[in-house]
Design a protein around this motif. Structure first.
Motif, PDB file in Angstrom:
ATOM      1  N   LEU A 228       1.182  -1.262   0.149  1.00 44.92           N
ATOM      2  CA  LEU A 228       0.305  -0.302   0.453  1.00 44.92           C
ATOM      3  C   LEU A 228       0.900   1.029  -0.181  1.00 44.92           C
ATOM      4  O   LEU A 228       0.507   2.457  -0.922  1.00 44.92           O
ATOM      5  N   ARG A 229       1.946   1.185   0.848  1.00 37.35           N
ATOM      6  CA  ARG A 229       2.841   2.161   0.513  1.00 37.35           C
ATOM      7  C   ARG A 229       3.391   2.688  -0.378  1.00 37.35           C
ATOM      8  O   ARG A 229       3.740   3.771  -1.295  1.00 37.35           O
ATOM      9  N   PHE A 230       3.532   0.936  -1.030  1.00 34.60           N
ATOM     10  CA  PHE A 230       4.548   1.486  -2.993  1.00 34.60           C
ATOM     11  C   PHE A 230       3.624   2.330  -3.625  1.00 34.60           C
ATOM     12  O   PHE A 230       3.860   2.965  -5.044  1.00 34.60           O
ATOM     13  N   VAL A 231       1.994   1.985  -3.417  1.00 36.85           N
ATOM     14  CA  VAL A 231       1.029   2.121  -4.243  1.00 36.85           C
ATOM     15  C   VAL A 231       0.837   4.176  -4.515  1.00 36.85           C
ATOM     16  O   VAL A 231       0.404   4.916  -5.107  1.00 36.85           O
ATOM     17  N   TRP A 232       0.511   4.146  -2.837  1.00 35.53           N
ATOM     18  CA  TRP A 232       0.795   5.455  -2.861  1.00 35.53           C
ATOM     19  C   TRP A 232       1.714   6.408  -3.074  1.00 35.53           C
ATOM     20  O   TRP A 232       1.881   7.721  -4.413  1.00 35.53           O
ATOM     21  N   GLN A 233       3.265   6.132  -2.956  1.00 30.89           N
ATOM     22  CA  GLN A 233       4.082   6.672  -3.633  1.00 30.89           C
ATOM     23  C   GLN A 233       3.837   7.141  -4.591  1.00 30.89           C
ATOM     24  O   GLN A 233       4.165   8.185  -5.898  1.00 30.89           O
ATOM     25  N   LEU A 234       3.357   5.610  -5.714  1.00 32.59           N
ATOM     26  CA  LEU A 234       3.362   5.935  -7.341  1.00 32.59           C
ATOM     27  C   LEU A 234       2.822   6.499  -7.388  1.00 32.59           C
ATOM     28  O   LEU A 234       3.243   7.287  -8.252  1.00 32.59           O
ATOM     29  N   ALA A 235       0.900   6.766  -7.098  1.00 35.88           N
ATOM     30  CA  ALA A 235       0.060   7.221  -7.441  1.00 35.88           C
ATOM     31  C   ALA A 235       0.770   8.928  -7.244  1.00 35.88           C
ATOM     32  O   ALA A 235       0.364   9.725  -8.524  1.00 35.88           O
ATOM     33  N   ALA A 236       1.053   9.358  -6.231  1.00 36.52           N
ATOM     34  CA  ALA A 236       1.358  10.714  -5.930  1.00 36.52           C
ATOM     35  C   ALA A 236       2.611  11.128  -7.155  1.00 36.52           C
ATOM     36  O   ALA A 236       2.600  12.343  -7.449  1.00 36.52           O
ATOM     37  N   GLY A 237       3.833  10.628  -6.651  1.00 35.51           N
ATOM     38  CA  GLY A 237       5.144  10.706  -8.294  1.00 35.51           C
ATOM     39  C   GLY A 237       4.291  11.203  -9.225  1.00 35.51           C
ATOM     40  O   GLY A 237       4.629  11.742 -10.281  1.00 35.51           O
ATOM     41  N   VAL A 238       3.519   9.924  -9.685  1.00 34.50           N
ATOM     42  CA  VAL A 238       2.057  10.585 -11.249  1.00 34.50           C
ATOM     43  C   VAL A 238       1.661  11.218 -11.342  1.00 34.50           C
ATOM     44  O   VAL A 238       1.153  11.952 -12.465  1.00 34.50           O
ATOM     45  N   ALA A 239       0.659  11.821 -10.094  1.00 36.03           N
ATOM     46  CA  ALA A 239       0.105  13.065  -9.998  1.00 36.03           C
ATOM     47  C   ALA A 239       0.651  14.012 -10.438  1.00 36.03           C
ATOM     48  O   ALA A 239      -0.427  15.586 -11.328  1.00 36.03           O
ATOM     49  N   VAL A 240       1.736  14.593  -9.503  1.00 32.71           N
ATOM     50  CA  VAL A 240       2.761  15.429  -9.717  1.00 32.71           C
ATOM     51  C   VAL A 240       3.424  15.661 -11.369  1.00 32.71           C
ATOM     52  O   VAL A 240       3.356  16.766 -11.255  1.00 32.71           O
ATOM     53  N   LEU A 241       3.359  14.639 -11.516  1.00 29.61           N
ATOM     54  CA  LEU A 241       4.105  15.065 -13.130  1.00 29.61           C
ATOM     55  C   LEU A 241       3.191  15.062 -13.960  1.00 29.61           C
ATOM     56  O   LEU A 241       3.377  15.717 -14.984  1.00 29.61           O
ATOM     57  N   GLY A 242       2.398  14.456 -13.844  1.00 26.48           N
ATOM     58  CA  GLY A 242       0.947  15.157 -14.327  1.00 26.48           C
ATOM     59  C   GLY A 242       0.242  16.245 -14.349  1.00 26.48           C
ATOM     60  O   GLY A 242      -0.058  16.621 -15.681  1.00 26.48           O
ATOM     61  N   TYR A 243       0.166  16.897 -13.214  1.00 26.52           N
ATOM     62  CA  TYR A 243      -0.059  18.176 -12.921  1.00 26.52           C
ATOM     63  C   TYR A 243       1.048  18.864 -14.071  1.00 26.52           C
ATOM     64  O   TYR A 243       1.045  20.262 -14.531  1.00 26.52           O
ATOM     65  N   CYS A 244       2.540  18.600 -13.928  1.00 23.11           N
ATOM     66  CA  CYS A 244       2.963  19.323 -14.360  1.00 23.11           C
ATOM     67  C   CYS A 244       3.217  19.558 -15.636  1.00 23.11           C
ATOM     68  O   CYS A 244       3.663  21.139 -16.072  1.00 23.11           O
ATOM     69  N   LEU A 245       3.589  18.420 -15.804  1.00 23.99           N
ATOM     70  CA  LEU A 245       3.333  18.736 -17.580  1.00 23.99           C
ATOM     71  C   LEU A 245       1.730  18.959 -18.360  1.00 23.99           C
ATOM     72  O   LEU A 245       1.971  19.972 -19.045  1.00 23.99           O
ATOM     73  N   TRP A 246       0.916  19.302 -17.992  1.00 16.69           N
ATOM     74  CA  TRP A 246      -0.431  19.832 -17.591  1.00 16.69           C
ATOM     75  C   TRP A 246      -0.319  21.491 -17.653  1.00 16.69           C
ATOM     76  O   TRP A 246      -0.598  21.911 -18.343  1.00 16.69           O
ATOM     77  N   ALA A 247       0.522  21.888 -16.333  1.00 19.39           N
ATOM     78  CA  ALA A 247       0.606  23.668 -16.179  1.00 19.39           C
ATOM     79  C   ALA A 247       2.341  23.882 -17.548  1.00 19.39           C
ATOM     80  O   ALA A 247       1.522  25.272 -17.983  1.00 19.39           O
ATOM     81  N   MET A 248       2.488  22.970 -17.748  1.00 19.79           N
ATOM     82  CA  MET A 248       3.496  23.490 -18.837  1.00 19.79           C
ATOM     83  C   MET A 248       2.943  23.805 -20.164  1.00 19.79           C
ATOM     84  O   MET A 248       3.415  24.252 -20.791  1.00 19.79           O
ATOM     85  N   GLU A 249       2.583  22.464 -20.512  1.00 19.09           N
ATOM     86  CA  GLU A 249       1.960  22.452 -21.640  1.00 19.09           C
ATOM     87  C   GLU A 249       0.911  24.144 -21.861  1.00 19.09           C
ATOM     88  O   GLU A 249       0.784  24.346 -23.028  1.00 19.09           O
ATOM     89  N   GLU A 250      -0.308  24.352 -21.221  1.00 19.44           N
ATOM     90  CA  GLU A 250      -1.183  25.104 -20.880  1.00 19.44           C
ATOM     91  C   GLU A 250      -0.341  26.644 -20.939  1.00 19.44           C
ATOM     92  O   GLU A 250      -1.137  27.472 -21.687  1.00 19.44           O
ATOM     93  N   GLY A 251       0.702  26.516 -20.363  1.00 18.52           N
ATOM     94  CA  GLY A 251       1.496  28.097 -19.641  1.00 18.52           C
ATOM     95  C   GLY A 251       2.363  28.723 -21.198  1.00 18.52           C
ATOM     96  O   GLY A 251       2.949  29.103 -21.222  1.00 18.52           O
ATOM     97  N   GLY A 252       2.284  27.575 -22.188  1.00 16.61           N
ATOM     98  CA  GLY A 252       3.260  27.480 -22.725  1.00 16.61           C
ATOM     99  C   GLY A 252       2.505  28.640 -23.751  1.00 16.61           C
ATOM    100  O   GLY A 252       3.295  28.712 -25.149  1.00 16.61           O
ATOM    101  N   VAL A 253       1.574  28.401 -24.168  1.00 13.10           N
ATOM    102  CA  VAL A 253       0.213  30.025 -24.575  1.00 13.10           C
ATOM    103  C   VAL A 253       0.648  31.272 -24.069  1.00 13.10           C
ATOM    104  O   VAL A 253       1.216  31.441 -22.908  1.00 13.10           O
ATOM    105  N   PRO A 254       0.988  31.841 -25.247  1.00 10.06           N
ATOM    106  CA  PRO A 254       1.066  33.564 -25.431  1.00 10.06           C
ATOM    107  C   PRO A 254       0.280  34.204 -23.579  1.00 10.06           C
ATOM    108  O   PRO A 254      -0.564  33.870 -23.838  1.00 10.06           O
ATOM    109  N   HIS A 255       0.472  34.901 -22.989  1.00  7.19           N
ATOM    110  CA  HIS A 255      -0.412  35.350 -21.745  1.00  7.19           C
ATOM    111  C   HIS A 255       0.165  36.997 -21.530  1.00  7.19           C
ATOM    112  O   HIS A 255       1.182  36.479 -22.330  1.00  7.19           O
ATOM    113  N   THR A 256      -0.803  37.480 -20.947  1.00  6.76           N
ATOM    114  CA  THR A 256      -0.485  39.208 -21.167  1.00  6.76           C
ATOM    115  C   THR A 256      -0.460  39.021 -19.486  1.00  6.76           C
ATOM    116  O   THR A 256      -0.212  40.335 -18.765  1.00  6.76           O
ATOM    117  N   SER A 257      -0.569  38.089 -18.543  1.00  6.44           N
ATOM    118  CA  SER A 257      -0.074  38.073 -17.074  1.00  6.44           C
ATOM    119  C   SER A 257       0.482  38.486 -16.376  1.00  6.44           C
ATOM    120  O   SER A 257       1.832  38.704 -17.586  1.00  6.44           O
TER     121      SER A 257
END
Length: 316
Positions: A228-257
């Motif tokens: 169970l420790r392995f599962v939650w550690q694996l899930a946490a790592g994939v969730a963080v990676l997925g969020y980072c890739l999503w944020a970087m992908e979306e953040g690649g578009v031009p913005h004026t903020s």
């Protein structure tokens, strides 16, 4: 002395919940069986519209309110059927015997009848007032959760997948109701984030099971804490990676903020995962809503994340 002290604490707790005050009628018992504290999980229906930046239109809010009610009705139906089915076993459980159905406050046939009615009405209303995909998802949710109550909760790994999928369905249904395309990174982050919390909860239950034998689900005896420790550690790592890739992908578009808020929100997201992992590692990550609401630091991180993401959506 420790055992004596613990026993001494448990006895007064049972005395604070005498039978007469709790037997306030069938309607109150049905409400308790529907688990109002669990309804906070259904707030996830706003996840997809919020991620797409389409949350604050009147049509959006009214449709999401309807979807929230319908999903809550489906979840309540599952709780009612589950408690009716497990009433006999719950009466032998030190904690579950106080549930309204097991305690006799709500007759088993009534629980079945109300649960069945909610399970039929919610998808029908969804088919009438929402896009077909919403009714289909609610029907699939009901079928999956009822199968879980009957047999899947006794199947290793499948039980984790079913509970995780329930969270993912909550996050998806808001997008389906509004016709919002669901990003693959959104689905990955939400799915593995849910698996992280579910497996962390199971891990905490497994850790505490040795001290409270018989006070938790029997399936936990089949899991090892290492797995169970392995599962939650694996899930946490994939969730963080997925969020980072999503944020970087979306953040690649031009913005004026003023600042790249979407990318900066990665910091808050990672801190939230690391903070939640503290409780998982200690074996105290019980109900996710309890962990989030009771820990001030985690709640503050959540507020910061919401603020950052809101600024990103507003392009401020």
């Amino acid at each position: 002395m420790t055992d004596t002290a613990v026993l001494g604490q448990r006895a007064p707790e049972r005395q604070r919940e005498p039978a007469p005050p709790r037997r306030t009628g069938i309607p109150a018992g049905l409400l308790r069986t529907a688990r109002p504290r669990q309804w906070i999980k259904n707030v996830l229906v706003v996840a997809a519209p919020a991620a797409a930046g389409e949350l604050f239109a009147w049509h959006t809010l009214s449709r999401l309110a309807l979807v929230f009610v319908l999903f809550t009705a489906c979840a309540a139906a599952v709780y009612l059927v589950n408690d009716a089915r497990d009433a006999e076993a719950d009466r032998a459980h030190p904690v579950k015997r106080h549930r309204p159905v097991a305690a006799g406050q709500v007759p088993v046939p009534v629980a079945y009848a109300v649960g069945g009615a909610l399970g039929v009405v919610a998808p029908v209303v969804a088919a009438w007032l929402c896009p077909p995909a919403v009714a289909a998802l609610l029907t699939a949710y009901l079928a999956m959760q009822l199968a879980y109550c009957i047999s899947l909760k006794h199947v290793l790994v499948v039980d984790l997948a079913v509970v995780t999928t329930g969270f993912l369905m909550r996050a998806m249904i808001g997008g389906l109701a509004l016709g919002i395309p669901l990003s693959r990174w959104f689905l990955i982050t939400t799915g593995f984030g849910a698996l992280f919390m579910v497996s962390a909860k199971r891990y905490s239950e497994a850790v505490q099971m040795a001290e409270k034998a018989g006070a938790t689900r029997a399936l936990l005896t089949e899991y090892t804490t290492g797995y169970l420790r392995f599962v939650w550690q694996l899930a946490a790592g994939v969730a963080v990676l997925g969020y980072c890739l999503w944020a970087m992908e979306e953040g690649g578009v031009p913005h004026t903020s003023v600042l790249p808020w979407r990318q900066l929100s990665m910091v808050a997201f990672i801190l939230a995962v690391l903070r939640y992992a503290v409780f998982a590692d200690r074996g105290t990550a019980g109900e996710p809503e309890d962990v989030v609401l009771r820990d001030r630091a985690l709640a503050l991180i959540g507020v910061v994340w919401v603020a950052m993401y809101g600024l990103a959506v507003a392009n401020w």
